[in-house]
Design a protein around this motif. Structure first.
Motif, PDB file in Angstrom:
ATOM      1  N   UNK A 164       2.392  -7.615  -3.572  1.00  0.00           N
ATOM      2  CA  UNK A 164       1.953  -6.249  -3.269  1.00  0.00           C
ATOM      3  C   UNK A 164       0.453  -6.104  -3.491  1.00  0.00           C
ATOM      4  N   UNK A 165      -0.215  -5.501  -2.529  1.00  0.00           N
ATOM      5  CA  UNK A 165      -1.641  -5.202  -2.629  1.00  0.00           C
ATOM      6  C   UNK A 165      -1.874  -3.864  -1.954  1.00  0.00           C
ATOM      7  N   UNK A 166      -2.889  -3.111  -2.397  1.00  0.00           N
ATOM      8  CA  UNK A 166      -3.212  -1.877  -1.688  1.00  0.00           C
ATOM      9  C   UNK A 166      -3.444  -2.192  -0.213  1.00  0.00           C
ATOM     10  N   UNK A 167      -2.805  -1.447   0.665  1.00  0.00           N
ATOM     11  CA  UNK A 167      -2.930  -1.673   2.090  1.00  0.00           C
ATOM     12  C   UNK A 167      -1.943  -2.679   2.657  1.00  0.00           C
ATOM     13  N   UNK A 168      -1.083  -3.254   1.809  1.00  0.00           N
ATOM     14  CA  UNK A 168      -0.089  -4.232   2.268  1.00  0.00           C
ATOM     15  C   UNK A 168       1.284  -3.851   1.724  1.00  0.00           C
TER      16      UNK A 168
ATOM     17  N   UNK B 164       7.994  -0.267   0.025  1.00  0.00           N
ATOM     18  CA  UNK B 164       7.418  -0.246  -1.282  1.00  0.00           C
ATOM     19  C   UNK B 164       5.945  -0.582  -1.119  1.00  0.00           C
ATOM     20  N   UNK B 165       5.093   0.082  -1.851  1.00  0.00           N
ATOM     21  CA  UNK B 165       3.674  -0.188  -1.730  1.00  0.00           C
ATOM     22  C   UNK B 165       2.976   0.006  -3.071  1.00  0.00           C
ATOM     23  N   UNK B 166       1.818  -0.566  -3.185  1.00  0.00           N
ATOM     24  CA  UNK B 166       0.970  -0.426  -4.370  1.00  0.00           C
ATOM     25  C   UNK B 166      -0.279   0.294  -3.916  1.00  0.00           C
ATOM     26  N   UNK B 167      -0.640   1.385  -4.590  1.00  0.00           N
ATOM     27  CA  UNK B 167      -1.770   2.191  -4.140  1.00  0.00           C
ATOM     28  C   UNK B 167      -2.939   2.194  -5.119  1.00  0.00           C
ATOM     29  N   UNK B 168      -2.994   1.225  -6.010  1.00  0.00           N
ATOM     30  CA  UNK B 168      -4.031   1.163  -7.022  1.00  0.00           C
ATOM     31  C   UNK B 168      -4.522  -0.271  -7.179  1.00  0.00           C
ATOM     32  N   UNK B 169      -5.756  -0.433  -7.566  1.00  0.00           N
ATOM     33  CA  UNK B 169      -6.298  -1.761  -7.868  1.00  0.00           C
ATOM     34  C   UNK B 169      -5.768  -2.271  -9.201  1.00  0.00           C
ATOM     35  N   UNK B 170      -5.182  -1.392 -10.015  1.00  0.00           N
ATOM     36  CA  UNK B 170      -4.664  -1.786 -11.317  1.00  0.00           C
ATOM     37  C   UNK B 170      -3.344  -2.526 -11.163  1.00  0.00           C
ATOM     38  N   UNK B 171      -3.024  -3.350 -12.126  1.00  0.00           N
ATOM     39  CA  UNK B 171      -1.773  -4.092 -12.091  1.00  0.00           C
ATOM     40  C   UNK B 171      -1.959  -5.436 -11.412  1.00  0.00           C
ATOM     41  N   UNK B 172      -0.854  -6.179 -11.282  1.00  0.00           N
ATOM     42  CA  UNK B 172      -0.959  -7.546 -10.783  1.00  0.00           C
ATOM     43  C   UNK B 172      -0.201  -7.791  -9.490  1.00  0.00           C
ATOM     44  N   UNK B 173       0.257  -6.765  -8.817  1.00  0.00           N
ATOM     45  CA  UNK B 173       0.930  -6.955  -7.540  1.00  0.00           C
ATOM     46  C   UNK B 173       2.390  -7.326  -7.641  1.00  0.00           C
ATOM     47  N   UNK B 174       2.950  -7.337  -8.844  1.00  0.00           N
ATOM     48  CA  UNK B 174       4.354  -7.702  -9.017  1.00  0.00           C
ATOM     49  C   UNK B 174       5.209  -6.456  -9.195  1.00  0.00           C
ATOM     50  N   UNK B 175       6.352  -6.480  -8.575  1.00  0.00           N
ATOM     51  CA  UNK B 175       7.302  -5.379  -8.706  1.00  0.00           C
ATOM     52  C   UNK B 175       8.704  -5.951  -8.593  1.00  0.00           C
ATOM     53  N   UNK B 176       9.679  -5.119  -8.853  1.00  0.00           N
ATOM     54  CA  UNK B 176      11.071  -5.525  -8.767  1.00  0.00           C
ATOM     55  C   UNK B 176      11.853  -4.402  -8.108  1.00  0.00           C
TER      56      UNK B 176
END
Length: 107
Positions: free
Chosen positions: A58-62, A1-13
């Motif tokens: 979650x952070x872009x690149x992590x 799972x990854x986050x590819x945007x600076x938007x949002x707060x890094x939380x997912x489920x």
């Protein structure tokens, strides 16, 4: 799972669920995952055919990796997954979304 945007707060489920009546067991050694509680308080019983995990780093690149084990009984079970995430304006009621993840079926 990854986050590819600076938007949002890094939380997912992340969640997985199998067919309850088949005896499937879903587990993981990841301490951030849980089998959901069932029953009224003070019950400590948990669903063994389901796993839930909150991803808060979650952070872009992590990217985050979650390894789970699915153990089948004598009957086969389809296992479905869903992914949820927080979007900008996360305090608004309908900004987060659940999207379908991979489903593994019997065959």
């Amino acid at each position: 799972m990854y986050r590819d945007s600076e938007q949002g707060d890094g939380s997912a489920r992340f969640g997985l669920i199998g067919e309850e009546t088949t005896g499937v067991r879903i587990s993981t050694a990841d301490a951030r995952c849980v089998n959901p509680l069932i029953g009224s308080h003070p019950s400590k019983a948990r669903l063994t055919h389901s796993v839930d995990r909150a991803l808060t780093d979650l952070q872009p690149g992590r990217a985050a990796t979650v390894r789970v084990r699915v153990t089948l009984a004598s009957a086969c079970s389809t296992v479905a997954s869903k992914l949820g995430y927080w979007m900008p304006r996360g305090q608004a009621l309908y900004t987060g979304g659940m999207v379908e993840g991979p489903t593994v079926g019997c065959g």
